[in-house]
Each structure stands twice: as C-alpha cells, then as structure tokens.
Scaffold this motif. Structure first.
Motif, PDB file in Angstrom:
ATOM      1  N   SER A 214      42.222  30.591  47.370  1.00  0.00           N
ATOM      2  CA  SER A 214      43.586  30.435  47.867  1.00  0.00           C
ATOM      3  C   SER A 214      44.410  29.769  46.774  1.00  0.00           C
ATOM      4  CB  SER A 214      43.618  29.584  49.137  1.00  0.00           C
ATOM      5  OG  SER A 214      43.272  28.237  48.834  1.00  0.00           O
ATOM      6  N   MET A 215      45.728  29.844  46.892  1.00  0.00           N
ATOM      7  CA  MET A 215      46.592  29.167  45.937  1.00  0.00           C
ATOM      8  C   MET A 215      46.395  27.657  46.016  1.00  0.00           C
ATOM      9  SD  MET A 215      50.171  31.314  45.913  1.00  0.00           S
ATOM     10  CE  MET A 215      50.823  30.219  44.656  1.00  0.00           C
ATOM     11  N   GLU A 216      46.208  27.155  47.231  1.00  0.00           N
ATOM     12  CA  GLU A 216      45.994  25.715  47.394  1.00  0.00           C
ATOM     13  C   GLU A 216      44.713  25.266  46.690  1.00  0.00           C
ATOM     14  OE1 GLU A 216      48.761  27.282  50.223  1.00  0.00           O
ATOM     15  OE2 GLU A 216      46.673  27.862  49.841  1.00  0.00           O
ATOM     16  N   GLY A 217      43.665  26.106  46.824  1.00  0.00           N
ATOM     17  CA  GLY A 217      42.411  25.786  46.148  1.00  0.00           C
ATOM     18  C   GLY A 217      42.570  25.789  44.640  1.00  0.00           C
ATOM     19  N   GLY A 218      43.291  26.775  44.119  1.00  0.00           N
ATOM     20  CA  GLY A 218      43.525  26.834  42.684  1.00  0.00           C
ATOM     21  C   GLY A 218      44.335  25.657  42.177  1.00  0.00           C
ATOM     22  N   HIS A 219      45.328  25.252  42.969  1.00  0.00           N
ATOM     23  CA  HIS A 219      46.165  24.100  42.624  1.00  0.00           C
ATOM     24  C   HIS A 219      45.306  22.843  42.464  1.00  0.00           C
ATOM     25  CE1 HIS A 219      49.932  21.533  43.834  1.00  0.00           C
ATOM     26  NE2 HIS A 219      49.171  20.912  42.959  1.00  0.00           N
ATOM     27  N   ALA A 220      44.493  22.559  43.473  1.00  0.00           N
ATOM     28  CA  ALA A 220      43.690  21.334  43.446  1.00  0.00           C
ATOM     29  C   ALA A 220      42.643  21.370  42.341  1.00  0.00           C
ATOM     30  CB  ALA A 220      43.018  21.136  44.812  1.00  0.00           C
ATOM     31  N   ALA A 221      41.986  22.503  42.166  1.00  0.00           N
ATOM     32  CA  ALA A 221      40.943  22.604  41.145  1.00  0.00           C
ATOM     33  C   ALA A 221      41.528  22.478  39.745  1.00  0.00           C
ATOM     34  CB  ALA A 221      40.204  23.936  41.295  1.00  0.00           C
ATOM     35  N   CYS A 235      40.186  31.624  35.757  1.00  0.00           N
ATOM     36  CA  CYS A 235      40.143  31.607  37.219  1.00  0.00           C
ATOM     37  C   CYS A 235      39.449  32.869  37.745  1.00  0.00           C
ATOM     38  CB  CYS A 235      41.550  31.515  37.801  1.00  0.00           C
ATOM     39  SG  CYS A 235      42.467  30.058  37.247  1.00  0.00           S
ATOM     40  N   ALA A 236      38.711  32.717  38.841  1.00  0.00           N
ATOM     41  CA  ALA A 236      37.935  33.822  39.396  1.00  0.00           C
ATOM     42  C   ALA A 236      38.771  34.802  40.201  1.00  0.00           C
ATOM     43  CB  ALA A 236      36.791  33.287  40.259  1.00  0.00           C
ATOM     44  N   SER A 237      40.070  34.550  40.352  1.00  0.00           N
ATOM     45  CA  SER A 237      40.975  35.509  40.991  1.00  0.00           C
ATOM     46  C   SER A 237      42.390  35.207  40.539  1.00  0.00           C
ATOM     47  CB  SER A 237      40.885  35.453  42.516  1.00  0.00           C
ATOM     48  OG  SER A 237      41.590  34.338  43.030  1.00  0.00           O
ATOM     49  N   ASP A 238      43.266  36.192  40.667  1.00  0.00           N
ATOM     50  CA  ASP A 238      44.672  35.965  40.330  1.00  0.00           C
ATOM     51  C   ASP A 238      45.314  34.955  41.265  1.00  0.00           C
ATOM     52  OD1 ASP A 238      44.514  37.756  38.250  1.00  0.00           O
ATOM     53  OD2 ASP A 238      45.336  39.442  39.383  1.00  0.00           O
ATOM     54  N   VAL A 239      44.905  34.966  42.532  1.00  0.00           N
ATOM     55  CA  VAL A 239      45.468  34.013  43.489  1.00  0.00           C
ATOM     56  C   VAL A 239      45.135  32.578  43.074  1.00  0.00           C
ATOM     57  CG1 VAL A 239      45.374  33.214  45.877  1.00  0.00           C
ATOM     58  CG2 VAL A 239      45.480  35.668  45.393  1.00  0.00           C
ATOM     59  N   LEU A 240      43.892  32.351  42.633  1.00  0.00           N
ATOM     60  CA  LEU A 240      43.529  31.024  42.126  1.00  0.00           C
ATOM     61  C   LEU A 240      44.366  30.663  40.907  1.00  0.00           C
ATOM     62  CD1 LEU A 240      39.617  31.087  42.369  1.00  0.00           C
ATOM     63  CD2 LEU A 240      41.180  29.689  43.725  1.00  0.00           C
ATOM     64  N   LEU A 242      47.403  31.687  40.137  1.00  0.00           N
ATOM     65  CA  LEU A 242      48.773  31.348  40.531  1.00  0.00           C
ATOM     66  C   LEU A 242      48.834  29.935  41.110  1.00  0.00           C
ATOM     67  CD1 LEU A 242      49.971  34.719  42.112  1.00  0.00           C
ATOM     68  CD2 LEU A 242      50.423  33.825  39.818  1.00  0.00           C
ATOM     69  N   GLY A 243      47.787  29.561  41.850  1.00  0.00           N
ATOM     70  CA  GLY A 243      47.717  28.185  42.329  1.00  0.00           C
ATOM     71  C   GLY A 243      47.580  27.200  41.179  1.00  0.00           C
ATOM     72  N   ALA A 244      46.835  27.605  40.132  1.00  0.00           N
ATOM     73  CA  ALA A 244      46.671  26.736  38.965  1.00  0.00           C
ATOM     74  C   ALA A 244      47.994  26.551  38.225  1.00  0.00           C
ATOM     75  CB  ALA A 244      45.612  27.326  38.039  1.00  0.00           C
ATOM     76  N   GLY A 257      52.747  26.528  27.443  1.00  0.00           N
ATOM     77  CA  GLY A 257      52.960  25.535  26.403  1.00  0.00           C
ATOM     78  C   GLY A 257      51.898  24.458  26.360  1.00  0.00           C
ATOM     79  N   ASP A 258      51.512  23.954  27.547  1.00  0.00           N
ATOM     80  CA  ASP A 258      50.497  22.902  27.619  1.00  0.00           C
ATOM     81  C   ASP A 258      49.151  23.430  28.109  1.00  0.00           C
ATOM     82  OD1 ASP A 258      52.300  20.722  26.922  1.00  0.00           O
ATOM     83  OD2 ASP A 258      53.219  21.091  28.876  1.00  0.00           O
ATOM     84  N   ILE A 259      49.187  24.336  29.057  1.00  0.00           N
ATOM     85  CA  ILE A 259      47.964  24.868  29.658  1.00  0.00           C
ATOM     86  C   ILE A 259      48.025  26.399  29.641  1.00  0.00           C
ATOM     87  CG2 ILE A 259      46.550  24.999  31.750  1.00  0.00           C
ATOM     88  CD1 ILE A 259      46.516  22.263  30.552  1.00  0.00           C
ATOM     89  N   SER A 260      46.976  27.034  29.146  1.00  0.00           N
ATOM     90  CA  SER A 260      46.856  28.488  29.198  1.00  0.00           C
ATOM     91  C   SER A 260      45.956  28.879  30.359  1.00  0.00           C
ATOM     92  CB  SER A 260      46.271  29.038  27.892  1.00  0.00           C
ATOM     93  OG  SER A 260      47.233  29.034  26.863  1.00  0.00           O
ATOM     94  N   LEU A 261      46.338  29.946  31.080  1.00  0.00           N
ATOM     95  CA  LEU A 261      45.613  30.357  32.281  1.00  0.00           C
ATOM     96  C   LEU A 261      45.284  31.846  32.232  1.00  0.00           C
ATOM     97  CD1 LEU A 261      47.773  28.458  34.921  1.00  0.00           C
ATOM     98  CD2 LEU A 261      45.452  27.861  34.219  1.00  0.00           C
TER      99      LEU A 261
END
Length: 340
Positions: A214-221, A235-240, A242-244, A257-261
């Motif tokens: 979920s996006m929430e899971g990606g955000h927290a992780a 990330c193991a999915s695009d949804v994760l 986007l949360g990241a 700029g700071d983090i590549s995903l």
C-alpha cells in the motif's frame, strides 16, 4: 430425481421427459433445448450427470487480489481480450480484505462449471495462507494457471516475471548512478515474489524493510530506510514506490535530488506521476497471452507440464532516479532518525 426433473422442466419450459432425455444423452433434442437444460441445472444448483460434466460452460475464472493497483486491471484487460478471441468469457473475481475469500470464489466458479481459472497474485503467493482450495481444483481436474511466483508443489503451470532479474536491474541502475547505500522495500515475509527479490538483493538485512502492499506501507518503510542513510530505494511495487515518494517529501527531501526511487510493475499511469517513476516493467502482455494459451491448451485436453515460464522484465528509466549528489551526504533529518 423426480423433483429435480420437475424443477428443471419448469425453469426451461419443457416437459420432464425432455429433461430426462437430455440428462441421459438421448438423441432427438435440439442443441438450444439441450443447452437450456444444462444451464438450468447450473443455475438451480444441481450437479450435472458425470458424463456431462466435461461439457463445461465457456467461462474462465480470473481471480485477482485487488483492483486498486493499476497493474491488475491492465493484466485483466490483456487476459480478457485473449480469451474473447478464443471464444471464452472471463468471470472476474476480485478479493478484498473484508469481502469474498479466494476459496469461496473457487467454490462459486466450480458451481458455474467454468472451463478453467487464471490466478494472478492469489493465496498461492503467500506461504502462510490457505491453499486447500487449489487442491480441490486439482481433484476436479480443472485447468488452472498461476501468474507469478508461488509456493512449490501445487501442481499447476506458472507464468512469472523473473524477480531476481528485476532486482538486479534496479540495483545495477542505482549503483551506476553512484548510490552505494541502497535500500529494498518488500511485501510480507511469506510473500514468494518478495522472497525471490530478497535472495537477489546483495545489500545487508538492515537495508531491507517489509510492509503491506500500500502507499501507506511504502511511506513508513521509506522513512525507516532514510533514517538509516540510504540514498536509493528499490520497491517491490509501483504503489510502494509512490508511498516512498510521499515519505521522502514529508521528511523535507526531494525525489530524485536527495532520494532515488525505483518501482516495479509499470502500469500506464506511472508516466503521469510527479516525478515520472523509474520502474521495472512486468511484460504483462506477453505473460497474459502465455497464460491464456496454456489454459486453452489444457482445456482442449492437451498435457501441459506443471512448469514455470520465466519472462524477463525491463528497466524503464524516468524521472525518479538521478546521480547521487553531494546533498545526499548531508545529515539525516531528525524526524527520519526518530522513525527507526
């Protein structure tokens, strides 16, 4: 038996003698009447006679875990089109957290005398989930195809994207941009595709986070990994992914700029995100066509080995990855350190 004949005859609008002739396979019945009687049996919940059970409806169950992740509707579109060209109609079954369970869908599909089932991301992908309904399919001899990695020894043909190659492509891409502290966000520990990705990941355990898809899971992780100083995340999915992106921005950091995903799946909408998402594309067109071809061959009575066909994914570079910058070496934000 008499009650069954009467109910079916009433439903179709024919005599009980006609129903009896159909059930006993006797000649002199039109194909339209014969089809109507067999359909009435299915609708009223009666078992077809053994000799008629092979004459299944030209329906194919398509069981998906959800429709919120856009990769699943995209896959369903491919499969539906391929089935239609072969004269089959898909029956879409979508699982939800508080809805119909996958095992219940299987029972419903068996009652409808479907010709076969294609599963994408079902319980077979989770080692700790319920698997008994797959054995019911095997016992019935119903053709079924599993899409993407699952537990071993279920006995069905599988069509999978190569998770190891996907992880290597994403890792090598980030490393080529100068990132040497790369994190990985996966699904739950019993999720088989995530296990394959972890096995291919060369980073240490401290840079691996597991969460729900979920996006929430990606955000927290992502927040936890950023707190450990990573500059790139797979990330193991695009949804994760986007949360990241959201997680990085909440910490005052920019992407890329700071983090590549890097995400995984590549549905059509990933070109429209901000920034457009670098991701590893599952070849869903080829995989969907292969799944349908295998299923139709098995329905036709051909022997299809219970092997796994591995399809190679493709790295698609967009705007969420960039060369590591001096800014990436700055101290980790205090709020990120606090999440760990």
């Amino acid at each position: 038996m008499t009650r069954r004949l009467a109910e079916v005859a009433k439903y179709v609008g024919v005599s009980t003698a006609t129903v009896s002739r159909v059930l006993n396979g006797r000649p002199g019945i039109s194909e339209a009447t014969r089809t109507a009687v067999l359909t009435a049996l299915d609708v009223l919940g009666y078992e077809r006679p053994t000799k008629l059970r092979g004459e299944r409806a030209r329906l194919v169950g398509l069981v998906l875990p959800e429709l919120q992740n856009p990769i699943f509707p995209a896959f369903a579109e491919v499969v539906a089109g391929a089935l239609a060209k072969r004269g089959f109609t898909p029956v879409l079954c979508t699982r939800t957290a508080d809805g119909v369970a996958e095992s219940d869908y299987v029972d419903m599909l068996l009652e409808q005398q479907v010709s076969g089932v294609i599963f994408a991301g079902g319980n077979y992908a989770q080692a700790d989930a319920e698997h008994e309904h797959y054995r019911r399919l095997l016992d019935r001899g119903l053709p079924a195809i599993l899409v993407n990695a699952g537990i071993e020894d279920l006995g069905f043909p599988r069509v999978s994207a190569d998770d190891a190659v996907a992880t290597e492509q994403a890792y090598n891409h980030l490393a080529s941009l100068g990132h040497d502290r790369i994190g990985l966000i996966l699904g739950p520990p019993d999720h088989m595709p995530s296990q394959r990705k972890r096995q291919a990941f060369t980073g240490p355990d401290e840079l691996v986070e597991r969460t729900i898809f979920s996006m929430e899971g990606g955000h927290a992780a992502a927040a936890r990994l950023i707190g450990r100083g990573v500059t790139g995340i797979i990330c193991a999915s695009d949804v994760l992914a986007l949360g990241a992106v959201r997680g990085a921005r909440r910490l005052g950091l920019s992407v890329p700029g700071d983090i590549s995903l890097v995400g995984y799946d590549d549905s059509a909408v990933m070109t429209c995100t901000d920034p457009p998402l670098t991701t590893v594309r599952q070849p869903i067109e080829a995989m969907g066509q292969a799944a349908v071809a295998l299923l139709v061959s098995e329905i036709a009575g051909n022997v299809v080995p219970a092997d796994e066909l591995l399809f190679e994914p493709e790295l698609v570079v967009r705007g969420s990855t960039a060369a590591v910058s001096p800014a990436a070496a700055r101290p980790v934000p205090a709020q990120a350190r606090a999440t760990d």
